[in-house]
Scaffold this motif. Structure first.
Motif, short mmCIF file in Angstrom:
data_model
loop_
_atom_site.label_atom_id
_atom_site.label_comp_id
_atom_site.label_asym_id
_atom_site.label_seq_id
_atom_site.Cartn_x
_atom_site.Cartn_y
_atom_site.Cartn_z
N ILE A 304 0.84 -1.21 0.00
CA ILE A 304 0.00 0.00 0.00
C ILE A 304 0.87 1.26 0.00
O ILE A 304 0.51 2.27 -0.61
CB ILE A 304 -0.95 -0.02 1.22
CG1 ILE A 304 -1.98 -1.14 1.04
CG2 ILE A 304 -1.62 1.32 1.43
CD1 ILE A 304 -2.85 -1.39 2.26
N ILE A 305 2.00 1.17 0.67
CA ILE A 305 2.96 2.28 0.67
C ILE A 305 3.97 2.06 -0.44
O ILE A 305 4.51 0.96 -0.63
CB ILE A 305 3.68 2.38 2.03
CG1 ILE A 305 2.69 2.81 3.13
CG2 ILE A 305 4.84 3.36 1.96
CD1 ILE A 305 3.28 2.82 4.52
N ASP A 306 4.24 3.10 -1.19
CA ASP A 306 5.19 3.10 -2.30
C ASP A 306 6.55 2.55 -1.84
O ASP A 306 7.13 3.02 -0.86
CB ASP A 306 5.35 4.53 -2.81
CG ASP A 306 6.16 4.64 -4.08
OD1 ASP A 306 6.71 3.62 -4.53
OD2 ASP A 306 6.24 5.76 -4.62
N LYS A 307 7.06 1.55 -2.55
CA LYS A 307 8.35 0.95 -2.21
C LYS A 307 9.50 1.95 -2.36
O LYS A 307 10.58 1.74 -1.79
CB LYS A 307 8.61 -0.27 -3.10
CG LYS A 307 7.62 -1.42 -2.91
CD LYS A 307 7.68 -2.00 -1.50
CE LYS A 307 6.74 -3.19 -1.36
NZ LYS A 307 6.73 -3.73 0.03
N GLU A 308 9.28 3.01 -3.13
CA GLU A 308 10.33 4.01 -3.34
C GLU A 308 10.22 5.20 -2.39
O GLU A 308 10.97 6.16 -2.52
CB GLU A 308 10.28 4.51 -4.79
CG GLU A 308 10.60 3.43 -5.82
CD GLU A 308 10.54 3.96 -7.25
OE1 GLU A 308 11.39 3.53 -8.06
OE2 GLU A 308 9.66 4.79 -7.55
#
Length: 555
Positions: A304-308
């Motif tokens: 759900i949270i951007d890996k970047e």
């Protein structure tokens, strides 16, 4: 020992600068008498410092009324600006009118904040300053307290020559608290900005995505999780690709506003929260923080949270927010949608604070208005030969009408004054944003100003953009604003000790936070983490914060 070394170092820098200056003057074939050291164009530093109101006996000075000076007096005023903004603000109608009616001519010295830290170090070491300093970004608490010999205590000048500012201090006790130094003197004057929102960053969600998926606006953490999960797994933006949506992103980390629902807010960046009994909590060592990080780890582990989010910079994040083809980011905290999402901003809306597991809502902000009250907006230096003239000139800024002109722009250009006594803002020129126009036309956030609650009733702002929109959107958070740890005044000793503790602690907190959100393991590592914080000096740091807060509260 630290003070002695610091003082010797400062003295050595000053001596070297004087030597270099003297050598340069000799090389140019010029001579400067030795007994002229410490003088500026207006007279001697020593004479100006002896008696702040010595000019009251000057036949050229009028203690009341206009002009302030019977014959023209020139004051040098230094201020700082962002980037290369320049001095276009000096054409502001209020400033030009004040110069004409007061007989006080201003020689503006405008410095860019881009390289100001280097410039101000040289200036303070040399001990050569202009008459007046504007803007809280110019000299901070440490700059002032470490160089008190360069600045006038203003208490007497304020009481004798500044009725407008004296009234402001009486009407707003927090303004006086904030501007009083530990020795009881006011070396700087403050400001109170008009019509500031009480809430800072608020939750913003893509309403079009909700509608596309048939979802309701989330109100609790569990509902928010379900919505974000749907954003992740389905084609929320409707472009046929279910994999290009990013529910939550960030740049070099995540916004700590994501922990608001856990009772954690921190608009001033001290990582400290004020409890109902006036005790303090270092929130990165609290159970609420622990639970909040576990929740973020859950979001991260499920994509759900951007890996970047922990590796990309602001430009990369902005490119995702404002992808020219489609809206890609679903949820975040911000002032307003248009500040982050550009052409897609109409798809987003501010929603009510998300309820935590305790059923309560929390919003970071300030009941007085976010960043409304600040100190160090005006200083009068000991080089000022006419401090009483300077005080009277500055006092003219502390009326409602003067303040709005120095925050937005002049009446007749940026501001329209109506027959019923109200004020509205004109539309900016084509191709110019309202905020850029305000900065170009006024001192904006910097410098002296005070707008009373009564005068604010006369100001009518558009609720669709700019400052008016911020105030309108802030209303959804009414009743949920937490009490922030204020911008207290630290002593010299505290200012020396605090950075030696926070530098290592802050790095440790940030690195462990990133690890726990991306890798997990907070339960296993928590006790050792708290122990390490105490080893690094957390208890001493909290003692500093508590003592500074107690001093502030007792004023």
């Amino acid at each position: 020992m630290k003070k002695e070394v610091k003082a010797k170092g400062k003295k050595l820098v000053s001596m070297l600068l004087v030597f270099v200056l003297a050598f340069a003057l000799v090389g140019c074939g010029k001579e400067k008498p030795a007994d002229n050291a410490g003088k500026n164009n207006a007279g001697t530093k020593e004479n100006a410092a002896e008696s702040p109101d010595s000019g009251s006996a000057d036949s050229n000075f009028n203690q009341t009324g206009m002009p302030i000076a019977k014959e023209p007096v020139t004051l040098k005023v230094l201020t700082t600006r962002w980037g290369n903004m320049g001095d276009s603000f000096a054409k502001n109608e209020f400033l030009t009118d004040l110069e004409a009616k007061s007989n006080v001519k201003i020689e503006w010295q405008v410095k860019s904040l881009n390289d100001w830290n280097e410039q101000k170090g040289i200036m303070l070491a040399s001990g050569e300053l202009p008459d007046i300093i504007f803007g809280f970004q110019t000299f901070n608490d440490s700059d002032i307290m470490n160089n008190l010999d360069l600045f006038l205590p203003l208490n007497e000048l304020i009481s004798k020559y500044m009725p407008n500012y004296s009234k402001a201090l009486e009407e707003m006790p927090d303004l006086k608290k904030l501007t009083t130094f530990p020795d009881g003197n006011m070396y700087s004057m403050g400001k109170n900005l008009p019509l500031r929102p009480t809430a800072c960053n608020q939750p913003i969600i893509n309403k079009k995505w909700l509608d596309n998926l048939g979802l309701q606006v989330p109100t609790t953490l569990d509902e928010l999780y379900n919505v974000l999960k749907a954003f992740k797994d389905k084609d929320a933006n409707g472009n046929g690709d279910p994999n290009d949506e990013i529910p939550i992103s960030g740049a070099k980390g995540l916004s700590m506003d994501l922990l608001n629902s856990f009772g954690i807010t921190d608009i001033n960046g001290y990582k400290v929260m004020v409890n109902s009994d006036n005790s303090l909590t270092y929130y990165p060592a609290s159970e609420a923080y622990k639970e909040g990080i576990k929740w973020l780890n859950k979001l991260y582990s499920e994509g759900i949270i951007d890996k970047e989010a922990f590796t990309q910079d602001d430009s990369m994040l902005s490119a995702k927010r404002q992808d020219p083809d489609v809206a890609r980011v679903g949820f975040e905290y911000a002032w307003t949608p248009d500040s982050n999402f550009g052409k897609w901003s109409s798809e987003y809306e501010v929603i009510a604070p998300i309820k935590g597991y305790d059923g309560k809502q929390y919003t970071g902000g300030d009941p007085n208005g976010v960043s409304s009250i600040m100190r160090n907006e005006v200083l009068i230096t000991k080089y000022c030969q006419n401090p009483e003239v300077a005080a009277r000139w500055v006092d003219e800024f502390y009326t409602g009408e003067a303040s709005i002109q120095n925050f937005w722009g002049g009446i007749g250009t940026v501001i329209a004054k109506h027959d019923d006594g109200t004020y509205t803002l004109n539309d900016p020129p084509a191709g110019t944003s309202a905020d850029a126009w305000y900065w170009d036309s006024s001192l904006r956030d910097f410098g002296p100003k005070y707008v009373s609650k009564e005068f604010e009733k006369k100001i009518i702002l558009s609720s669709n953009s700019g400052d008016g929109l911020k105030v309108t959107l802030s209303k959804i958070a009414e009743g949920t604003i937490t009490t922030p740890y204020p911008n207290v005044m630290f002593t010299n000793e505290e200012n020396e000790e605090r950075p030696t503790i926070t530098t290592d602690i802050d790095k440790y907190v940030e690195s462990t936070r990133a690890h726990w959100i991306t890798e997990g393991g907070i339960d296993k590592g928590w006790d050792e983490y708290v122990k390490q914080l105490n080893t690094m000096g957390l208890e001493e740091l909290m003692k500093i914060y508590q003592e500074a807060y107690d001093r502030y509260s007792k004023q």
